[in-house]
Design a protein around this motif. Sequence first.
Motif, short mmCIF file in Angstrom:
data_model
loop_
_atom_site.label_atom_id
_atom_site.label_comp_id
_atom_site.label_asym_id
_atom_site.label_seq_id
_atom_site.Cartn_x
_atom_site.Cartn_y
_atom_site.Cartn_z
N ALA A 1 0.84 -1.20 0.00
CA ALA A 1 0.00 0.00 0.00
C ALA A 1 0.88 1.26 0.00
O ALA A 1 1.86 1.35 0.75
CB ALA A 1 -0.92 0.00 1.21
N LYS B 1 -2.21 3.77 3.05
CA LYS B 1 -2.50 2.55 3.81
C LYS B 1 -3.95 2.41 4.22
O LYS B 1 -4.65 3.40 4.46
CB LYS B 1 -1.66 2.55 5.11
CG LYS B 1 -0.18 2.72 4.93
CD LYS B 1 0.47 1.55 4.22
CE LYS B 1 2.00 1.74 4.16
NZ LYS B 1 2.63 0.71 3.33
N TYR B 2 -4.35 1.15 4.35
CA TYR B 2 -5.61 0.76 5.00
C TYR B 2 -5.28 0.50 6.45
O TYR B 2 -4.47 -0.39 6.75
CB TYR B 2 -6.11 -0.49 4.27
CG TYR B 2 -6.85 -1.53 5.07
CD1 TYR B 2 -7.98 -1.21 5.85
CD2 TYR B 2 -6.46 -2.88 5.00
CE1 TYR B 2 -8.67 -2.20 6.54
CE2 TYR B 2 -7.16 -3.87 5.68
CZ TYR B 2 -8.25 -3.53 6.46
OH TYR B 2 -8.92 -4.50 7.13
N LYS C 1 -10.88 -0.60 10.74
CA LYS C 1 -12.13 -1.10 10.14
C LYS C 1 -13.33 -0.41 10.75
O LYS C 1 -13.33 -0.10 11.94
CB LYS C 1 -12.26 -2.60 10.40
CG LYS C 1 -11.18 -3.46 9.77
CD LYS C 1 -11.43 -4.91 10.13
CE LYS C 1 -10.35 -5.84 9.59
NZ LYS C 1 -9.04 -5.64 10.23
N ARG D 1 -8.18 -20.38 9.30
CA ARG D 1 -8.61 -19.13 8.67
C ARG D 1 -8.86 -19.32 7.17
O ARG D 1 -9.84 -18.82 6.63
CB ARG D 1 -7.54 -18.05 8.91
CG ARG D 1 -7.98 -16.68 8.51
CD ARG D 1 -6.99 -15.62 8.94
NE ARG D 1 -7.28 -14.36 8.26
CZ ARG D 1 -6.42 -13.37 8.13
NH1 ARG D 1 -5.20 -13.48 8.64
NH2 ARG D 1 -6.76 -12.28 7.49
N GLY E 1 -11.64 -12.22 3.25
CA GLY E 1 -10.51 -12.98 3.79
C GLY E 1 -9.54 -12.07 4.51
O GLY E 1 -9.12 -12.31 5.64
N SER E 2 -9.19 -10.97 3.87
CA SER E 2 -8.26 -9.99 4.43
C SER E 2 -8.52 -8.70 3.67
O SER E 2 -8.65 -8.73 2.44
CB SER E 2 -6.84 -10.48 4.16
OG SER E 2 -5.93 -9.84 5.00
N THR F 1 -4.40 -7.46 12.13
CA THR F 1 -5.83 -7.34 12.46
C THR F 1 -5.99 -6.82 13.89
O THR F 1 -6.73 -5.87 14.16
CB THR F 1 -6.53 -8.71 12.32
OG1 THR F 1 -6.25 -9.21 11.01
CG2 THR F 1 -8.01 -8.61 12.54
N MET G 1 0.65 6.50 9.83
CA MET G 1 -0.01 5.27 10.29
C MET G 1 0.73 4.69 11.50
O MET G 1 0.11 4.32 12.50
CB MET G 1 -0.04 4.23 9.16
CG MET G 1 -0.57 2.88 9.62
SD MET G 1 -0.59 1.61 8.32
CE MET G 1 1.16 1.20 8.20
N ASP H 1 4.92 -1.46 6.61
CA ASP H 1 3.61 -2.00 6.95
C ASP H 1 3.62 -2.49 8.40
O ASP H 1 4.36 -1.96 9.20
CB ASP H 1 3.23 -3.05 5.92
CG ASP H 1 3.01 -2.37 4.57
OD1 ASP H 1 2.09 -1.54 4.50
OD2 ASP H 1 3.79 -2.61 3.63
N ALA H 2 2.82 -3.51 8.68
CA ALA H 2 2.73 -3.96 10.06
C ALA H 2 3.92 -4.86 10.39
O ALA H 2 3.79 -6.06 10.57
CB ALA H 2 1.40 -4.69 10.27
C1 DP6 Z 1 -0.42 -2.24 7.21
O1 DP6 Z 1 -5.32 -6.62 5.20
O2 DP6 Z 1 -3.66 -7.76 6.73
O3 DP6 Z 1 -0.52 -3.77 5.37
O4 DP6 Z 1 -8.12 -6.90 6.97
O5 DP6 Z 1 -7.39 -7.47 9.27
O6 DP6 Z 1 -6.78 -8.98 7.37
P1 DP6 Z 1 -7.07 -7.56 7.82
O7 DP6 Z 1 -5.73 -6.73 7.67
P2 DP6 Z 1 -4.65 -6.68 6.50
O8 DP6 Z 1 -3.98 -5.27 6.85
C2 DP6 Z 1 -3.04 -4.66 6.04
C3 DP6 Z 1 -2.47 -3.50 6.74
C4 DP6 Z 1 -1.29 -2.84 6.10
C5 DP6 Z 1 -1.72 -1.69 5.19
C6 DP6 Z 1 -2.29 -2.04 3.84
O9 DP6 Z 1 -1.95 -3.08 3.26
O10 DP6 Z 1 -3.07 -1.20 3.34
#
Ligand code: DP6
Length: 329
Positions: free
Chosen positions: A31, A34-35, A38, A88, A151-152, A206, A256, A296-297
Amino acid sequence: MSDPIRHLQSLLPPHNTRHESATAYAPANIALCKYWGKRDSRLKLPVTGSLSVSLGAHGTRMTLRRAEADTLVLNGEAVDPGTATFRRLFAFLDLIRDPAHRLTINSHNTIPIAAGLASSASAFACAVKALEALYGWDLPPQLRSILARLGSGSASRSVFDGFVEWHAGSAPDGMDSFAEPVAPVWPEFRIGILTVSEAPKPVGSTEAMERTVRTAPLYTAWPAQVAHDLPRIRQAVLDRDFETLGQTAEHNALAMHATMIASWPPVIYWLPETTDHLHAVHRLRAEGLPVYATLDAGPNLKLLYTAEAGNDLKAAFPQLIQIEHTPAP
Ligand code: DP6
């Protein structure tokens, strides 16, 4: 509102049994905006939109075969049915497959292991594509993305190549929360992986995301950050304006991480080397090399640059793994 997952299932074509097995591929993605957070954890509906670049030939290749019992082989090794990974993945397949069908899954990561990018995004996106192939379906791309999202969240983007935007949507059932391609591959664009640690992360994304939303006062500023960054990054991709893209993506990633650090208990993925590398990137930039970083994480850095900077970066970081993002053949 009827149950949104039941509604989605009602949109699927019949599960025909013409094929005994099927193989599919989906790329991992990084990303740039970023996401993080939720608004609905069951449906994996995000608080904001996000934008990523898919990693071409680096992702997941998966073969599904009709079987007597569910089994999973990951990178050549059998996975115990008691593990979270196994549960999962099959819980996800249960949303889509014929409930009477059992499957043998052979999943292979085509990402260099040292890159630490083993990704649930490519795995879930690939699982949807493989089920589609098994049942002889040709789902509309938006539905494919919505299913992968269950799923994710980030898997919603991995169903496409190139630069991809996931629209947050606002409908409670999530039917407007899907990804779409923004632009094709940018041939000069490069992603470099600087691996700091391959150890499992202390907190999964998550859980970290949920904790941030629940406890970090700074998180209230995150939607405004994305509202600023996402259109800039989208436009920079369309214009191939690397400077704006790099600056905005780095700022977005650091903001983030600031929200994670401000949560309680704190989520600090950074290790000392993470900071060392980030300072080195800033020094190189001060010397005139156009390079930016995103994270990322986890503690690993992903460098963003264009082809001309490749040699200088290899000299500065001999361990750099350069990721091409042209689609797999
Ligand atoms: C930091 O898609 O792994 O990579 O929806 O809970 O499965 P869940 O999370 P996930 O989170 C990704 C978070 C990130 C940022 C991004 O990829 O946008």
